[in-house]
Design a protein around this motif. Structure first.
Motif, PDB file in Angstrom:
ATOM      1  N   HIS A 269       0.890 -20.102   7.686  1.00  0.00           N
ATOM      2  CA  HIS A 269       0.923 -19.824   6.255  1.00  0.00           C
ATOM      3  C   HIS A 269      -0.067 -18.706   5.967  1.00  0.00           C
ATOM      4  O   HIS A 269      -1.259 -18.858   6.201  1.00  0.00           O
ATOM      5  CB  HIS A 269       0.569 -21.075   5.442  1.00  0.00           C
ATOM      6  N   GLY A 270       0.447 -17.582   5.480  1.00  0.00           N
ATOM      7  CA  GLY A 270      -0.403 -16.444   5.175  1.00  0.00           C
ATOM      8  C   GLY A 270      -1.340 -16.741   4.020  1.00  0.00           C
ATOM      9  O   GLY A 270      -1.024 -17.526   3.129  1.00  0.00           O
ATOM     10  N   ASP A 271      -2.469 -16.133   4.050  1.00  0.00           N
ATOM     11  CA  ASP A 271      -3.454 -16.280   2.979  1.00  0.00           C
ATOM     12  C   ASP A 271      -3.091 -15.275   1.885  1.00  0.00           C
ATOM     13  O   ASP A 271      -3.224 -14.064   2.090  1.00  0.00           O
ATOM     14  CB  ASP A 271      -4.846 -16.011   3.530  1.00  0.00           C
ATOM     15  N   PRO A 272      -2.621 -15.748   0.728  1.00  0.00           N
ATOM     16  CA  PRO A 272      -2.196 -14.822  -0.328  1.00  0.00           C
ATOM     17  C   PRO A 272      -3.288 -13.831  -0.738  1.00  0.00           C
ATOM     18  O   PRO A 272      -2.977 -12.675  -1.033  1.00  0.00           O
ATOM     19  CB  PRO A 272      -1.830 -15.742  -1.491  1.00  0.00           C
ATOM     20  N   ASP A 273      -4.534 -14.240  -0.733  1.00  0.00           N
ATOM     21  CA  ASP A 273      -5.613 -13.326  -1.125  1.00  0.00           C
ATOM     22  C   ASP A 273      -5.761 -12.182  -0.123  1.00  0.00           C
ATOM     23  O   ASP A 273      -5.960 -11.031  -0.514  1.00  0.00           O
ATOM     24  CB  ASP A 273      -6.939 -14.076  -1.270  1.00  0.00           C
ATOM     25  N   ARG A 274      -5.658 -12.494   1.158  1.00  0.00           N
ATOM     26  CA  ARG A 274      -5.751 -11.443   2.179  1.00  0.00           C
ATOM     27  C   ARG A 274      -4.539 -10.523   2.130  1.00  0.00           C
ATOM     28  O   ARG A 274      -4.668  -9.305   2.261  1.00  0.00           O
ATOM     29  CB  ARG A 274      -5.887 -12.062   3.561  1.00  0.00           C
ATOM     30  N   VAL A 275      -3.358 -11.107   1.943  1.00  0.00           N
ATOM     31  CA  VAL A 275      -2.131 -10.313   1.842  1.00  0.00           C
ATOM     32  C   VAL A 275      -2.218  -9.385   0.639  1.00  0.00           C
ATOM     33  O   VAL A 275      -1.935  -8.190   0.732  1.00  0.00           O
ATOM     34  CB  VAL A 275      -0.900 -11.237   1.750  1.00  0.00           C
ATOM     35  N   ARG A 276      -2.611  -9.932  -0.492  1.00  0.00           N
ATOM     36  CA  ARG A 276      -2.729  -9.159  -1.731  1.00  0.00           C
ATOM     37  C   ARG A 276      -3.716  -8.009  -1.558  1.00  0.00           C
ATOM     38  O   ARG A 276      -3.430  -6.863  -1.922  1.00  0.00           O
ATOM     39  CB  ARG A 276      -3.191 -10.102  -2.844  1.00  0.00           C
ATOM     40  N   ALA A 277      -4.869  -8.297  -0.971  1.00  0.00           N
ATOM     41  CA  ALA A 277      -5.890  -7.269  -0.768  1.00  0.00           C
ATOM     42  C   ALA A 277      -5.371  -6.157   0.145  1.00  0.00           C
ATOM     43  O   ALA A 277      -5.583  -4.968  -0.129  1.00  0.00           O
ATOM     44  CB  ALA A 277      -7.156  -7.891  -0.184  1.00  0.00           C
ATOM     45  N   ARG A 278      -4.675  -6.533   1.209  1.00  0.00           N
ATOM     46  CA  ARG A 278      -4.136  -5.532   2.139  1.00  0.00           C
ATOM     47  C   ARG A 278      -3.099  -4.652   1.462  1.00  0.00           C
ATOM     48  O   ARG A 278      -3.089  -3.436   1.634  1.00  0.00           O
ATOM     49  CB  ARG A 278      -3.522  -6.254   3.352  1.00  0.00           C
ATOM     50  N   LEU A 279      -2.228  -5.260   0.667  1.00  0.00           N
ATOM     51  CA  LEU A 279      -1.210  -4.481  -0.034  1.00  0.00           C
ATOM     52  C   LEU A 279      -1.824  -3.547  -1.062  1.00  0.00           C
ATOM     53  O   LEU A 279      -1.407  -2.393  -1.188  1.00  0.00           O
ATOM     54  CB  LEU A 279      -0.199  -5.417  -0.696  1.00  0.00           C
TER      55      LEU A 279
ATOM     56  N   LEU B 223       6.238 -11.960   0.785  1.00  0.00           N
ATOM     57  CA  LEU B 223       6.820 -13.301   0.741  1.00  0.00           C
ATOM     58  C   LEU B 223       5.764 -14.390   0.567  1.00  0.00           C
ATOM     59  O   LEU B 223       6.085 -15.516   0.184  1.00  0.00           O
ATOM     60  CB  LEU B 223       7.641 -13.563   2.008  1.00  0.00           C
ATOM     61  N   TRP B 224       4.501 -14.041   0.838  1.00  0.00           N
ATOM     62  CA  TRP B 224       3.407 -15.004   0.677  1.00  0.00           C
ATOM     63  C   TRP B 224       2.868 -15.025  -0.751  1.00  0.00           C
ATOM     64  O   TRP B 224       1.956 -15.782  -1.058  1.00  0.00           O
ATOM     65  CB  TRP B 224       2.276 -14.679   1.643  1.00  0.00           C
TER      66      TRP B 224
END
Length: 94
Positions: A28-38, A70-71
């Motif tokens: 399960h991806g960490d939404p905060d990390r995904v958001r920050a990367r994007l 998707l996360w």
């Protein structure tokens, strides 16, 4: 014969590699990390006048951004995909 430091890969007491009864584990991806990367990726694109990446990186980003979102919640995911693709269109036209 195996030494004490070497595993017996064919030993009967080893767990089965493809155990059908083993529980399935999903990442399960960490939404905060995904958001920050994007956000970093989009900011880098916005700051550039021409493509800041090589062809391989462009292909990679165009492939993984739709997967990364998707996360995230659906509305946020759509907005980030839209923002990224808008920047890609602008940079490719430059």
């Amino acid at each position: 014969m195996t030494s004490r430091n070497q595993l017996d890969l064919f030993g009967a007491d080893e767990p089965e590699l493809f155990d059908e009864d083993a529980p399935t584990v999903y990442y399960h991806g960490d939404p905060d990390r995904v958001r920050a990367r994007l956000h970093r990726l989009i900011a880098e694109a916005r700051a550039a006048e021409t493509l800041p990446w090589d062809e391989d990186s462009v292909r990679l980003y165009r492939k993984i951004v739709p997967q990364m979102v998707l996360w995230l919640p659906e509305d946020e995911a759509k907005q980030l995909c839209f923002d990224f693709e808008e920047e890609m269109r602008r940079l490719l036209a430059a």
